[in-house]
Design a protein around this motif. Structure first.
Motif, PDB file in Angstrom:
ATOM      1  N   ILE A  96      26.340  24.172 -35.211  1.00 56.90           N
ATOM      2  CA  ILE A  96      25.995  24.094 -36.635  1.00 56.90           C
ATOM      3  C   ILE A  96      27.036  23.268 -37.383  1.00 56.90           C
ATOM      4  CG2 ILE A  96      25.754  25.424 -38.766  1.00 56.90           C
ATOM      5  CD1 ILE A  96      24.579  27.699 -37.098  1.00 56.90           C
ATOM      6  N   ALA A  97      28.305  23.505 -37.085  1.00 56.77           N
ATOM      7  CA  ALA A  97      29.370  22.747 -37.741  1.00 56.77           C
ATOM      8  C   ALA A  97      29.256  21.255 -37.425  1.00 56.77           C
ATOM      9  CB  ALA A  97      30.735  23.280 -37.297  1.00 56.77           C
ATOM     10  N   ALA A  98      28.945  20.923 -36.187  1.00 53.98           N
ATOM     11  CA  ALA A  98      28.812  19.513 -35.799  1.00 53.98           C
ATOM     12  C   ALA A  98      27.638  18.859 -36.520  1.00 53.98           C
ATOM     13  CB  ALA A  98      28.640  19.414 -34.288  1.00 53.98           C
ATOM     14  N   MET A  99      26.529  19.589 -36.642  1.00 52.45           N
ATOM     15  CA  MET A  99      25.365  19.008 -37.326  1.00 52.45           C
ATOM     16  C   MET A  99      25.634  18.859 -38.824  1.00 52.45           C
ATOM     17  SD  MET A  99      22.052  20.654 -35.380  1.00 52.45           S
ATOM     18  CE  MET A  99      22.635  22.355 -35.329  1.00 52.45           C
ATOM     19  N   GLU A 100      26.298  19.845 -39.429  1.00 51.07           N
ATOM     20  CA  GLU A 100      26.599  19.738 -40.860  1.00 51.07           C
ATOM     21  C   GLU A 100      27.549  18.581 -41.130  1.00 51.07           C
ATOM     22  OE1 GLU A 100      27.863  23.644 -42.103  1.00 51.07           O
ATOM     23  OE2 GLU A 100      25.812  24.155 -42.688  1.00 51.07           O
ATOM     24  N   GLN A 101      28.501  18.375 -40.214  1.00 49.36           N
ATOM     25  CA  GLN A 101      29.412  17.235 -40.360  1.00 49.36           C
ATOM     26  C   GLN A 101      28.636  15.921 -40.260  1.00 49.36           C
ATOM     27  OE1 GLN A 101      32.703  17.263 -37.627  1.00 49.36           O
ATOM     28  NE2 GLN A 101      33.543  15.339 -38.359  1.00 49.36           N
ATOM     29  N   ALA A 102      27.680  15.872 -39.325  1.00 50.96           N
ATOM     30  CA  ALA A 102      26.858  14.664 -39.187  1.00 50.96           C
ATOM     31  C   ALA A 102      26.009  14.435 -40.431  1.00 50.96           C
ATOM     32  CB  ALA A 102      25.982  14.770 -37.943  1.00 50.96           C
ATOM     33  N   LEU A 103      25.460  15.518 -40.998  1.00 52.91           N
ATOM     34  CA  LEU A 103      24.642  15.381 -42.200  1.00 52.91           C
ATOM     35  C   LEU A 103      25.464  14.927 -43.393  1.00 52.91           C
ATOM     36  CD1 LEU A 103      22.357  18.532 -41.847  1.00 52.91           C
ATOM     37  CD2 LEU A 103      21.555  16.163 -42.071  1.00 52.91           C
ATOM     38  N   ALA A 104      26.745  15.279 -43.412  1.00 60.17           N
ATOM     39  CA  ALA A 104      27.615  14.882 -44.518  1.00 60.17           C
ATOM     40  C   ALA A 104      28.034  13.420 -44.428  1.00 60.17           C
ATOM     41  CB  ALA A 104      28.852  15.772 -44.550  1.00 60.17           C
ATOM     42  N   GLY A 105      27.820  12.808 -43.259  1.00 56.05           N
ATOM     43  CA  GLY A 105      28.190  11.414 -43.079  1.00 56.05           C
ATOM     44  C   GLY A 105      27.284  10.482 -43.866  1.00 56.05           C
ATOM     45  N   LYS A 106      27.752   9.267 -44.074  1.00 56.29           N
ATOM     46  CA  LYS A 106      27.022   8.317 -44.912  1.00 56.29           C
ATOM     47  C   LYS A 106      26.133   7.377 -44.107  1.00 56.29           C
ATOM     48  CE  LYS A 106      30.538   8.247 -48.568  1.00 56.29           C
ATOM     49  NZ  LYS A 106      31.479   7.395 -49.360  1.00 56.29           N
ATOM     50  N   GLY A 107      26.264   7.372 -42.801  1.00 48.71           N
ATOM     51  CA  GLY A 107      25.531   6.389 -42.014  1.00 48.71           C
ATOM     52  C   GLY A 107      24.235   6.887 -41.418  1.00 48.71           C
ATOM     53  N   ASN A 108      23.741   8.021 -41.890  1.00 51.52           N
ATOM     54  CA  ASN A 108      22.522   8.581 -41.299  1.00 51.52           C
ATOM     55  C   ASN A 108      21.292   7.755 -41.651  1.00 51.52           C
ATOM     56  OD1 ASN A 108      23.758  10.883 -40.167  1.00 51.52           O
ATOM     57  ND2 ASN A 108      23.783  11.879 -42.168  1.00 51.52           N
ATOM     58  N   THR A 109      20.441   7.529 -40.677  1.00 52.31           N
ATOM     59  CA  THR A 109      19.122   6.987 -40.970  1.00 52.31           C
ATOM     60  C   THR A 109      18.243   8.136 -41.459  1.00 52.31           C
ATOM     61  OG1 THR A 109      18.238   7.428 -38.760  1.00 52.31           O
ATOM     62  CG2 THR A 109      19.399   5.325 -39.091  1.00 52.31           C
ATOM     63  N   PRO A 110      17.130   7.836 -42.126  1.00 54.20           N
ATOM     64  CA  PRO A 110      16.212   8.919 -42.520  1.00 54.20           C
ATOM     65  C   PRO A 110      15.750   9.751 -41.323  1.00 54.20           C
ATOM     66  CG  PRO A 110      15.643   6.902 -43.670  1.00 54.20           C
ATOM     67  CD  PRO A 110      16.704   6.530 -42.671  1.00 54.20           C
ATOM     68  N   GLU A 111      15.547   9.083 -40.175  1.00 57.48           N
ATOM     69  CA  GLU A 111      15.105   9.800 -38.972  1.00 57.48           C
ATOM     70  C   GLU A 111      16.191  10.737 -38.465  1.00 57.48           C
ATOM     71  OE1 GLU A 111      14.717   6.583 -39.525  1.00 57.48           O
ATOM     72  OE2 GLU A 111      12.531   6.498 -39.741  1.00 57.48           O
ATOM     73  N   ASP A 112      17.436  10.269 -38.465  1.00 49.06           N
ATOM     74  CA  ASP A 112      18.531  11.149 -38.051  1.00 49.06           C
ATOM     75  C   ASP A 112      18.620  12.360 -38.972  1.00 49.06           C
ATOM     76  OD1 ASP A 112      19.583   9.893 -35.772  1.00 49.06           O
ATOM     77  OD2 ASP A 112      20.743   8.477 -36.969  1.00 49.06           O
ATOM     78  N   ARG A 113      18.467  12.136 -40.271  1.00 51.39           N
ATOM     79  CA  ARG A 113      18.629  13.228 -41.232  1.00 51.39           C
ATOM     80  C   ARG A 113      17.602  14.323 -41.019  1.00 51.39           C
ATOM     81  NH1 ARG A 113      21.044  15.015 -45.506  1.00 51.39           N
ATOM     82  NH2 ARG A 113      22.511  13.283 -45.428  1.00 51.39           N
ATOM     83  N   PHE A 114      16.316  13.980 -40.956  1.00 51.05           N
ATOM     84  CA  PHE A 114      15.342  15.065 -40.845  1.00 51.05           C
ATOM     85  C   PHE A 114      15.406  15.734 -39.467  1.00 51.05           C
ATOM     86  CE2 PHE A 114      12.193  11.520 -39.927  1.00 51.05           C
ATOM     87  CZ  PHE A 114      11.827  11.910 -38.641  1.00 51.05           C
TER      88      PHE A 114
END
Length: 535
Positions: free
Chosen positions: A203-221
């Motif tokens: 969960i911590a790893a995913m939240e850190q990834a979601l907080a990043g600025k380089g996410n594509t829309p596909e990565d985010r959902f």
């Protein structure tokens, strides 16, 4: 039209300012800007195969698959040695569930270049065709040569999951997330193993990834769907539902779906098969080979498939695209005709020919000599009248689940493709309502033509319901069907691990944790909720 080698023609394209602007717009997903640039360029030079290929890529991205295929075939007609266009064509065919045709294009590339430069696509195609060992071998060879490819690790995990090698699938998905921590689809693939629980570190790893600025829309959902599953497993329904809601909203923003269009299609289907069968038997192909399992996704269809596949007379194949495609063909080669009008006027011989074509199309998928096979595409519920007309002796099973349970199960699920109704609670309610309405209308027109299995009843009385199912389909009872979880076979759907375990009650109760947030679903269901079997 230039007769220059393809390399020279492509090099010229890289010097064209208008094509360079279009290429940059495509790269940045500014499709509305790229399309007029490409179309204007092709008005001036209709034989520019580089521009044709780029326009095909744009069409594929916005879901105009038929246009993409037409453009790519035109590019290859002009430049048969245009390898990149042939790869694109194979990809379009694969994504259109025409795996055998995709493999033929890849084979042609190998003949022309004397080597296979697309092992990952070939492996995916082989997987779709049920050639799992060949697919695994290709992925393993690729990863042995280059182990730093997260997407290949994920695809390798998909095949491992399909053949039941769960521990290795988990390891492959985790290798993908280790290589690319923000790789949302790999995280979701891990979470989508329904028997795997993600922990606090995940969960911590995913939240850190979601907080990043380089996410594509596909990565985010994908990350949001995966985080929701983790919160759910940890016992935090409010956090889980908030994450599911965000994931669905972000996914819904990227697709087109209009519930009113589905309602209109259902109205036309009901009118069509009512008129067709009012005239008496339709004709069709007399073969009794197919068993169709229809209904909503996540409604128990994979469980029913696993039970039937444990019978010595039945082979499970896959969710086949052929019935919707054959229906679409009634609209003509350009897809602009009216399939409903064409269906109304089909003769008995024409219906028979369509049924025979269906059997020819699915034949490559059959790997055993068992006399019956299962086509488990859930969306075939829309075409039960068409199925009955072209294959009157085919068996049809309606796998049904309580509307709230089915709705929540779909809202918690991201689908790799299709099922666009599933990303909004109101859309889900309207879709379920239309599905029940059509199935009820078909029962009035063709009483007893569909055998209904209710998931909750299967859970409450497994042996009784399994015996009744076999009897309803005219199959002799076999005890292996009661021990279906011991049957070893490839399973591609999200329920792949669940059907390798005995039936469990939790699946009938998951929706209750989210009951307070289901107002839009309840309202849209209307009478379908009142009529639904209560859990």
């Amino acid at each position: 039209m230039s007769a220059a080698p393809i390399s020279a023609r492509l090099a010229a394209a890289t010097r064209d300012p208008q094509l360079l602007r279009a290429a940059l717009a495509l790269h940045q997903n500014r499709l509305a800007e790229a399309e007029p640039l490409l179309k204007n360029h092709l008005k001036a030079d209709p034989f520019d195969v580089a521009a044709i290929r780029m326009l095909a890529e744009l069409a594929a991205r916005i879901g105009r698959t038929r246009d993409a295929e037409t453009l790519l075939r035109r590019a290859l007609e002009l430049a048969p040695d245009f390898g990149a266009a042939r790869v694109n064509l194979a990809t379009v065919l694969y994504r259109s569930n025409r795996a055998a045709e995709a493999l033929a294009e890849l084979d042609r590339l190998v003949l022309e270049s004397e080597e296979d430069d697309n092992p990952n696509l070939r492996a995916a195609v082989l997987n779709r065709l049920g050639e799992f060992e060949q697919a695994l071998a290709l992925y393993e060879d690729t990863l042995e040569r280059r182990s730093d490819q997260p997407r290949v690790w994920m695809s390798y995990g998909h095949v491992l999951k399909t053949v039941g090698r769960l521990g290795e699938a988990v390891a492959a998905y985790r290798r993908a997330t280790a290589l690319q921590p923000g790789f949302g689809e790999a995280w979701w693939s891990l979470a989508n193993l329904k028997t795997v629980r993600l922990d606090e570190a995940d969960i911590a790893a995913m939240e850190q990834a979601l907080a990043g600025k380089g996410n594509t829309p596909e990565d985010r959902f994908h990350l949001e769907f995966a985080a929701a599953k983790a919160w759910e497993d940890a016992g935090y329904p409010a956090r889980a539902f908030a994450s599911y809601s965000a994931a669905n909203a972000h996914r819904r923003a990227l697709i087109h779906y209009d519930a009113a269009e589905t309602t209109g299609r259902v109205d036309r289907m009901i009118a069509g098969f009512t008129q067709r069968f009012a005239r008496g038997p339709a004709g069709g192909c007399p073969a009794a080979d197919p068993i169709f399992i229809v209904g909503l996704p996540r409604a128990g269809s994979t469980l029913v498939e696993q039970i039937l596949a444990s019978h010595s007379q039945v082979e499970a194949i896959a969710e086949l695209p052929d019935i919707p495609e054959l229906w679409s063909k009634l609209g003509g080669a350009d897809g602009k005709g009216n399939p409903h009008e064409r269906f109304a006027g089909l003769s008995a011989d024409e219906l028979r020919a369509i049924g025979e074509e269906y059997l020819r199309r699915v034949s490559p998928q059959r790997k055993t000599d068992r006399p019956l096979f299962i086509d488990k595409l859930p969306n075939n519920w829309l075409y039960v009248g068409f199925i009955r007309a072209i294959l009157p002796n085919a068996r049809i099973v309606d796998a049904r689940r309580h509307p709230l349970s089915a709705g929540v199960a779909n809202f918690r699920q991201h689908f790799a493709r299709g099922q666009h109704f599933a990303y909004d609670l109101a859309d889900l309610g309207h879709y379920y309502r239309d599905y029940v309405r059509l199935m009820d209308a078909f029962e009035r027109v063709c009483p007893g033509a569909v055998y209904r299995v209710t998931y909750e009843r299967m859970v409450d009385d497994s042996e009784g319901e399994i015996r009744a199912l076999l009897d309803g389909l005219g199959l002799p009872f076999e005890r292996d069907c009661l021990e279906f979880h011991k049957t070893e076979r490839p399973v591609r759907t999200p329920s792949s691990e669940q059907v390798r375990s005995p039936i469990f009650r939790q699946g009938t109760e998951n929706w209750q944790a989210y009951d307070q947030w289901l107002g839009p679903l309840r309202e849209a269901l209307g009478p379908a909720l009142v009529a639904g079997d209560q859990p």
